[in-house]
Every structure is written in C-alpha cells, then in structure tokens.
Design a protein around this motif. Sequence first.
Motif, mmCIF file in Angstrom:
data_model
loop_
_atom_site.group_PDB
_atom_site.id
_atom_site.type_symbol
_atom_site.label_atom_id
_atom_site.label_comp_id
_atom_site.label_asym_id
_atom_site.label_seq_id
_atom_site.Cartn_x
_atom_site.Cartn_y
_atom_site.Cartn_z
ATOM 1 N N GLU A 213 0.829 -1.205 0.000
ATOM 2 C CA GLU A 213 0.000 0.000 0.000
ATOM 3 C C GLU A 213 0.866 1.258 0.000
ATOM 4 O O GLU A 213 0.576 2.240 -0.689
ATOM 5 C CB GLU A 213 -0.940 -0.003 1.201
ATOM 6 C CG GLU A 213 -1.961 -1.134 1.205
ATOM 7 C CD GLU A 213 -2.908 -1.048 0.025
ATOM 8 O OE1 GLU A 213 -3.562 -0.007 -0.161
ATOM 9 O OE2 GLU A 213 -2.984 -2.027 -0.737
ATOM 10 N N SER A 271 -14.941 -1.057 -0.151
ATOM 11 C CA SER A 271 -14.548 0.224 -0.746
ATOM 12 C C SER A 271 -13.221 0.060 -1.481
ATOM 13 O O SER A 271 -12.335 -0.672 -1.016
ATOM 14 C CB SER A 271 -14.408 1.292 0.343
ATOM 15 O OG SER A 271 -15.647 1.528 0.976
ATOM 16 N N TRP A 273 -10.320 1.087 -1.639
ATOM 17 C CA TRP A 273 -9.171 1.779 -1.069
ATOM 18 C C TRP A 273 -7.877 1.020 -1.358
ATOM 19 O O TRP A 273 -6.859 1.589 -1.703
ATOM 20 C CB TRP A 273 -9.325 1.904 0.446
ATOM 21 C CG TRP A 273 -10.465 2.732 0.906
ATOM 22 C CD1 TRP A 273 -11.227 3.580 0.141
ATOM 23 C CD2 TRP A 273 -11.006 2.808 2.222
ATOM 24 N NE1 TRP A 273 -12.191 4.177 0.909
ATOM 25 C CE2 TRP A 273 -12.085 3.724 2.188
ATOM 26 C CE3 TRP A 273 -10.690 2.191 3.429
ATOM 27 C CZ2 TRP A 273 -12.830 4.039 3.324
ATOM 28 C CZ3 TRP A 273 -11.417 2.504 4.556
ATOM 29 C CH2 TRP A 273 -12.485 3.410 4.499
ATOM 30 N N THR A 274 -7.923 -0.264 -1.161
ATOM 31 C CA THR A 274 -6.685 -1.049 -1.185
ATOM 32 C C THR A 274 -6.214 -1.332 -2.604
ATOM 33 O O THR A 274 -7.002 -1.440 -3.533
ATOM 34 C CB THR A 274 -6.864 -2.373 -0.424
ATOM 35 O OG1 THR A 274 -5.611 -3.055 -0.377
ATOM 36 C CG2 THR A 274 -7.878 -3.264 -1.107
#
Length: 332
Positions: A213, A271, A273-274
């Motif tokens: 990330e 969601s 995000w990752t």
Amino acid sequence: MATHAPESVAPEGVAPEDVRRVACVGAGVIGGGWVAHFLARGYDVTAWDPAPDAELRLRRLVDAAWPALTQLGLADGASRDRLTVTATLEEAVADAEFVQESAPEKLDLKRDLLARLDAATPPGVVIASSTSGYPMTDMQTDAGGAGRLVVGHPFNPPYLIPLVEVVGGVRTTAEAVAWAGRFYEVAGKSVITMDREVPGFIANRLQEALWREALHMVANGEATVKEIDDSITEGPGLRWAFMGPMLTFALAGGEGGMAHMLDHFGPSLKSPWTRLEAPELDKTLYDAVVSGCDEAAAGRTIADLVAERDQGVIDVLRATGRLPGGRKEGGK
C-alpha cells in the motif's frame, strides 16, 4: 507439496533449558543479530560465514549491538569473548546443541546448506532456518535427517525484536517443533508456534500488505515517504506496540466490540481503497522511495538510525513491561 510423512525420531540432544553452545551459520544482518542475541543471553556461540571478511563484519555488528543489549540486561556470564568464528561449516556445528541458519534467501542454496548442516551436525540436534519466505517443506528436500529441521523466523534486529515464528515442514517431527519453540522461549524470545505452514508466515504477511500500500501511494503521488512513516509512528503504530490490529478494531466498535465493528464498518471493506497487488518497481518509483528515505533521514547515517531504532525499541519494551528475560531465569 511432498507427501513424506513426518519422521518419528525425537530430538536426542540436550533439553532446551540445558543448551550451552549455539552455532550460527550465516553472519549477515540477521545471522549477526542472532549471534549478538545468543551471546547476550550467556551462550557460547560458534559462527561461520563463507565471506572472506565475515569475522570482521560480524564482530563489528556485535559491538554495535552490545550497548543496547547491555541496557536490556545481560545474562550471567554473557560476553563477546564467547564468540568463536570458525574456518569451516563443519567446525562451527561440531559441538553445537542448537543450530541457527541465516543464509541468503535462495531456495537452492537453502536446500544445499540445510543438507550439509544435517550431515555435519551431531544427531538429534535441532537445526532452525531464519528464512523469511520459504516453507520448510520446500527447503528440507535434500536432507536425510529432515525431521529435525524447523523454521525459526526472527524479525530485524533479532537481538531486540522478541518475536520468533516457529513451524516445521511435512517431514519435520512434532517433537522438533516443540523443542525449538521451548528453546527460543528459554533464550528470551516471544514465540508463535504455528500448527501449519502459511505462505509468508504471519507477521510478514501483514507487513507486506502495508508495504505494498505504501509503495502504491508513493507511486501515485498520494503521500511522501515521510508522511507514510509518520502516519504509522504517530498513529496506529502507537497502539500496535501493545495491542494488535484485531483487538484495536474491536475497540472501535465501542461497547458492542467486534460484532458492532463488523456490522457498522463491514460494508466499507468493499470500498476501493486497497491496491494489494504489488506496483511495478520502475525507476521512477525506485528513485522516489530512495530519495524519500534520504530526505526522511535528514542527514542521519545508517549507524545513527540503527542506534535510534534500537533505543526506541528498548524504550517501547520497557514502557510496556516486555523487556526480554535472561536465559538464567528460564524465558521471557
């Protein structure tokens, strides 16, 4: 995966509590860290590494670690003079009561070295690998006495970070795994004894997710190296020093605990995000990470940063009541 059954021979060497001589094969950053740890816990240590300047580098590493280890508290009789660097692998393990292998992460090299160690080490003595990625099942293929081969996966630096993940391969005996786990406890480590092989082990899996990330955010210009590091040291890292991510998230659910947390925040898991797939490590990303670390270091040398890291770990261990115990006291 191989289909061998675990071998039935239990360790024939001394009891974990009675070990006095440890052999460390491979004396780089991890192997040298193990040497420093075992010396500080009062063991006699023999070490071998094929590099021509191995002894000079090893003794320099031990000297650099010794002030931190002295702060932690040395075991009775602990001394850097109890280190012997041998000319051959066979000399290093001839009288060993436990062997810690810390060679580079190359599978063919690991297979060959573990087979050589098995042939040279006295019968019944447990041999552990510091591998950070390979399962023991894949490494023990060429060893005749594979039943005594285990993974003892440490974290850098091994002389300060308490955790060791212990797991065997398909040919490793349950007795060898249990012996290794108990030995590490006696030697002052915090041990997770895994009941099965997991790709990347446990802690590395979690570390790697965060690492991927971070690289994505740098690659996309979403955060600088310093912002990423500060986000952990000034944020969740403060909680993780004494409470892991699962209980931390349970507290986010208030009085409802993890059940409320999952009910309330569960939908956000979908969601976007990752970005858990590793980004392409092209020259732009490479340069951004390297220059970002140079900027974050702000003129501090690697030696300065090592000393700062070591002192920080000691302060956290002291503040959370988790300073490692000495070997004479029998464990953590």
